[in-house]
Scaffold this active site. Structure first.
Site, short mmCIF file in Angstrom:
data_model
loop_
_atom_site.label_atom_id
_atom_site.label_comp_id
_atom_site.label_asym_id
_atom_site.label_seq_id
_atom_site.Cartn_x
_atom_site.Cartn_y
_atom_site.Cartn_z
N GLY A 8 -13.38 -2.25 1.25
CA GLY A 8 -12.77 -1.61 0.07
C GLY A 8 -13.81 -1.22 -0.96
CB THR A 10 -14.43 3.92 -1.23
OG1 THR A 10 -13.31 3.40 -0.49
CG2 THR A 10 -15.57 4.26 -0.30
NE ARG A 33 -8.93 4.07 4.34
CZ ARG A 33 -7.64 4.17 4.09
NH1 ARG A 33 -6.78 4.02 5.07
NH2 ARG A 33 -7.21 4.38 2.87
CB SER A 123 -1.94 -9.48 -5.62
OG SER A 123 -1.13 -8.86 -6.58
CD GLU A 125 3.28 -6.78 -8.12
OE1 GLU A 125 4.28 -6.46 -7.47
OE2 GLU A 125 3.25 -6.83 -9.36
CE1 TYR A 147 -1.03 -4.74 -2.58
CE2 TYR A 147 0.11 -5.98 -4.30
CZ TYR A 147 -1.07 -5.56 -3.70
OH TYR A 147 -2.27 -5.96 -4.23
CG PHE A 186 -2.76 1.68 -9.96
CD1 PHE A 186 -2.04 0.70 -9.33
CD2 PHE A 186 -3.71 2.38 -9.22
CE1 PHE A 186 -2.24 0.39 -7.98
CE2 PHE A 186 -3.93 2.10 -7.88
CZ PHE A 186 -3.19 1.10 -7.26
CB VAL A 187 1.57 1.99 -15.31
CG1 VAL A 187 1.12 0.65 -15.88
CG2 VAL A 187 2.50 2.69 -16.27
CB THR A 188 -3.58 1.14 -17.31
OG1 THR A 188 -4.19 1.09 -16.03
CG2 THR A 188 -2.92 -0.19 -17.63
NE ARG A 189 -8.33 7.39 -15.24
CZ ARG A 189 -8.97 8.00 -14.25
NH1 ARG A 189 -9.06 7.43 -13.06
NH2 ARG A 189 -9.54 9.19 -14.44
NE ARG A 215 2.95 -5.85 -13.29
CZ ARG A 215 4.28 -5.78 -13.27
NH1 ARG A 215 5.00 -6.30 -14.25
NH2 ARG A 215 4.91 -5.18 -12.28
P1 NAP Z 1 -8.02 0.32 -4.54
O1 NAP Z 1 -8.77 1.00 -5.66
O2 NAP Z 1 -6.72 0.88 -4.09
O3 NAP Z 1 -9.01 0.26 -3.27
C1 NAP Z 1 -8.56 -0.08 -2.00
C2 NAP Z 1 -9.70 0.02 -1.01
O4 NAP Z 1 -9.24 -0.35 0.30
C3 NAP Z 1 -10.30 1.44 -0.86
O5 NAP Z 1 -11.71 1.33 -0.76
C4 NAP Z 1 -9.70 1.90 0.48
O6 NAP Z 1 -10.49 2.85 1.15
C5 NAP Z 1 -9.73 0.60 1.25
N1 NAP Z 1 -8.85 0.60 2.42
C6 NAP Z 1 -7.50 0.80 2.45
N2 NAP Z 1 -7.06 0.70 3.69
C7 NAP Z 1 -8.12 0.42 4.49
C8 NAP Z 1 -8.29 0.21 5.88
N3 NAP Z 1 -7.27 0.28 6.73
N4 NAP Z 1 -9.52 -0.06 6.34
C9 NAP Z 1 -10.59 -0.12 5.50
N5 NAP Z 1 -10.50 0.10 4.18
C10 NAP Z 1 -9.27 0.37 3.68
O7 NAP Z 1 -7.77 -1.21 -4.90
P2 NAP Z 1 -8.44 -2.14 -6.05
O8 NAP Z 1 -7.67 -2.00 -7.29
O9 NAP Z 1 -9.90 -1.96 -6.03
O10 NAP Z 1 -8.06 -3.59 -5.47
C11 NAP Z 1 -8.91 -4.27 -4.57
C12 NAP Z 1 -8.12 -5.35 -3.84
O11 NAP Z 1 -7.60 -6.26 -4.78
C13 NAP Z 1 -6.91 -4.86 -3.06
O12 NAP Z 1 -6.77 -5.69 -1.94
C14 NAP Z 1 -5.75 -5.05 -4.00
O13 NAP Z 1 -4.55 -5.17 -3.27
C15 NAP Z 1 -6.18 -6.34 -4.66
N6 NAP Z 1 -5.70 -6.57 -6.01
C16 NAP Z 1 -5.88 -5.63 -6.98
C17 NAP Z 1 -5.48 -5.90 -8.28
C18 NAP Z 1 -5.68 -4.90 -9.38
O14 NAP Z 1 -5.05 -5.06 -10.44
N7 NAP Z 1 -6.56 -3.91 -9.21
C19 NAP Z 1 -4.91 -7.15 -8.58
C20 NAP Z 1 -4.76 -8.10 -7.57
C21 NAP Z 1 -5.18 -7.81 -6.29
P3 NAP Z 1 -10.30 4.46 0.96
O15 NAP Z 1 -11.18 4.81 -0.21
O16 NAP Z 1 -10.77 4.98 2.26
O17 NAP Z 1 -8.85 4.70 0.69
O1 F7E Z 2 2.60 -0.93 -12.44
C1 F7E Z 2 5.57 -0.09 -14.52
C2 F7E Z 2 5.85 -0.55 -13.09
O2 F7E Z 2 1.56 0.42 -10.63
C3 F7E Z 2 2.68 -1.84 -13.52
C4 F7E Z 2 -1.80 -3.17 -8.25
O3 F7E Z 2 -3.18 -3.17 -8.51
O4 F7E Z 2 -1.41 -4.86 -9.91
C5 F7E Z 2 -1.04 -3.55 -9.51
O5 F7E Z 2 0.36 -3.50 -9.23
C6 F7E Z 2 4.07 -1.83 -14.12
C7 F7E Z 2 5.22 -1.94 -13.11
O6 F7E Z 2 0.72 -1.95 -11.13
C8 F7E Z 2 5.31 3.51 -14.35
O7 F7E Z 2 7.25 -0.55 -12.84
C9 F7E Z 2 6.38 2.05 -15.56
O8 F7E Z 2 6.18 -2.87 -13.57
O9 F7E Z 2 0.20 -0.15 -12.68
P1 F7E Z 2 1.23 -0.56 -11.72
P2 F7E Z 2 1.45 -3.13 -10.33
O10 F7E Z 2 2.64 -2.68 -9.61
O11 F7E Z 2 1.62 -4.26 -11.29
C10 F7E Z 2 -1.15 -5.89 -8.93
C11 F7E Z 2 -1.65 -7.19 -9.50
C12 F7E Z 2 -1.68 -5.56 -7.60
O12 F7E Z 2 -2.04 -6.44 -6.83
C13 F7E Z 2 -1.50 -4.16 -7.12
O13 F7E Z 2 -2.40 -3.86 -6.05
O14 F7E Z 2 4.25 -0.57 -14.77
N1 F7E Z 2 5.60 1.37 -14.65
N2 F7E Z 2 6.22 3.36 -15.37
C14 F7E Z 2 4.93 2.25 -13.90
N3 F7E Z 2 4.05 2.06 -12.91
C15 F7E Z 2 3.50 3.17 -12.33
N4 F7E Z 2 2.58 3.01 -11.35
N5 F7E Z 2 3.87 4.44 -12.74
C16 F7E Z 2 4.77 4.67 -13.73
O15 F7E Z 2 5.07 5.82 -14.07
#
Ligand code: NAP
Ligand code: F7E
Length: 324
Positions: A8, A10, A33, A123, A125, A147, A186-189, A215
């Protein structure tokens, strides 16, 4: 010089972790990948200092080959299908990547080099419909999406390989963490990017789902330090990583629009199409164990984080010639 293999790389976290490990003097290798076009935007500034190997979480032999050729001391398994709404549209694929992918990585490690230390990206989640407030390492899981269910599997298979085979495999239960490199869906971005576009006259509306969702949001750059710290401990243990404060989506909206002196009520529309079949209403982490054992503290606060993202989106649009 220790070697780390990051899956991951990238993604958002992979890019920050690679920077962090390079600064610590690691040789950093990333699993990527195949794709018909390169997707290295987040790592292009460090591409000459890292090594990329090809592989996919769906393909065990590619993981075995990657572990064998890189020969790392540490593996950070960050790759996953990470967007919650997509997990309802592609539940089986999400299970293959986000759940079984973890078993494949653990099997590759067990087979090739069982002394490797592995970090699994679990996570908040997994807490879903929360059973306690705040959530800690001992709070029971109740996932609310395919998820979340897949992440529970990934979490427990990591614990199981630790207990079954004595692997140094740990799970970091990370609450939401964001940055200017966060995916646009994702919602913040989504909010900060839309605010920048509205400010520059490129858009006039932002459609959102559940504005009341709460959150515990932190900065991704702070969270990768905790991943590393978990692998430096004497014994393998799991940790919650969070700020210990929660805010609503509405709070994000208010801070982002006021950063550019706009009234959010003129632009934000609630859209029922964006509501989830089952949402996670409120998450709040208890990072006490990480504070005590890892000495980890987040540095960037919530308001600073959202303003940093708005500023970065404004700059990027300006630099790109008003987003065209
Ligand atoms: P992300 O930006 O969506 O990055 C996901 C990465 O996984 C990308 O590099 C993607 O590659 C790669 N990937 C997806 N499917 C793959 C496969 N089949 N084989 C190899 N690589 C694959 O996620 P992130 O926010 O950096 O999060 C990193 C990890 O932490 C994830 O496991 C996520 O579920 C977990 N997590 C995130 C948060 C958060 O708030 N960000 C919180 C808790 C846990 P491509 O570029 O090719 O798509
Ligand atoms: O949503 C609400 C939505 O998509 C946050 C991932 O990194 O964190 C992330 O998952 C909240 C939710 O993140 C919109 O319903 C409202 O309640 O930014 P999100 P997430 O679902 O919390 C966890 C820890 C991970 O592990 C995951 O990989 O925001 N929301 N309006 C919205 N969300 C989105 N995406 N878009 C909307 O328009």
């Amino acid at each position: 010089m220790p070697t780390a293999l990051v899956t991951g790389i990238t993604g958002q976290d992979g890019s920050y972790l690679a920077e962090f490990l390079l600064a610590k003097g690691y040789r950093v290798c990333g699993l990527v990948r195949r794709s018909s076009t390169e997707n290295f935007d987040r790592i292009k500034h460090i591409q000459d200092r890292i090594q990329l190997v090809s592989g996919d979480l769906l393909d065990l032999s590619s993981l075995v080959d990657a572990v064998r050729s890189v020969d790392p001391e540490e593996v950070y398994n960050l790759a996953a299908q990470s967007f919650v709404p997509t997990s309802w549209q592609q539940p089986v694929l999400t299970g293959e990547f986000t759940a079984l992918g973890v078993t494949r990585m653990l099997e590759a490690i067990r087979t090739v080099k069982p002394g490797i230390r592995m970090y699994q990206a679990s996570s908040s989640e997994m807490f879903g419909k929360v059973q306690q407030v705040p959530q800690s390492e001992t709070t029971p899981f109740y996932p609310r999406s395919p998820y979340g269910v897949a992440k529970v599997y990934g979490h427990w298979i990591t614990v199981n390989y630790r207990e079954s085979y004595g692997l140094f495999a740990v799970s970091g239960i990370l609450f939401n963490h964001e940055s200017p490199r966060r995916g646009l869906e994702f919602v913040t971005r989504k909010i900060t990017h839309a605010v920048a576009r509205i400010k520059m006259g490129l858009a006039n509306e932002l459609r959102l789902g559940n504005l009341n969702a709460k959150r515990d949001w932190g900065f991704a750059g702070d969270y990768v330090a905790a991943m590393w710290a978990m692998l430096q401990q004497e014994k393998p243990e799991d940790f919650v990583i969070a700020t210990g404060t929660a805010h609503t989506v509405r709070d994000v909206v208010e801070i982002a629009f006021s950063r550019v002196d706009l009234d959010w009520r003129r632009y934000v529309r609630e859209d029922s199409q964006l509501m989830r079949p089952a949402d996670v209403d409120a998450l709040l982490g208890d990072p006490a164990k990480a504070h005590k054992v890892l000495g980890w503290e987040p540095k960037v606060g919530f308001k600073e984080l959202i303003e940093m993202m708005v500023d970065a989106d404004l700059m990027a649009l300006g630099r790109d010639g008003r987003g065209r």
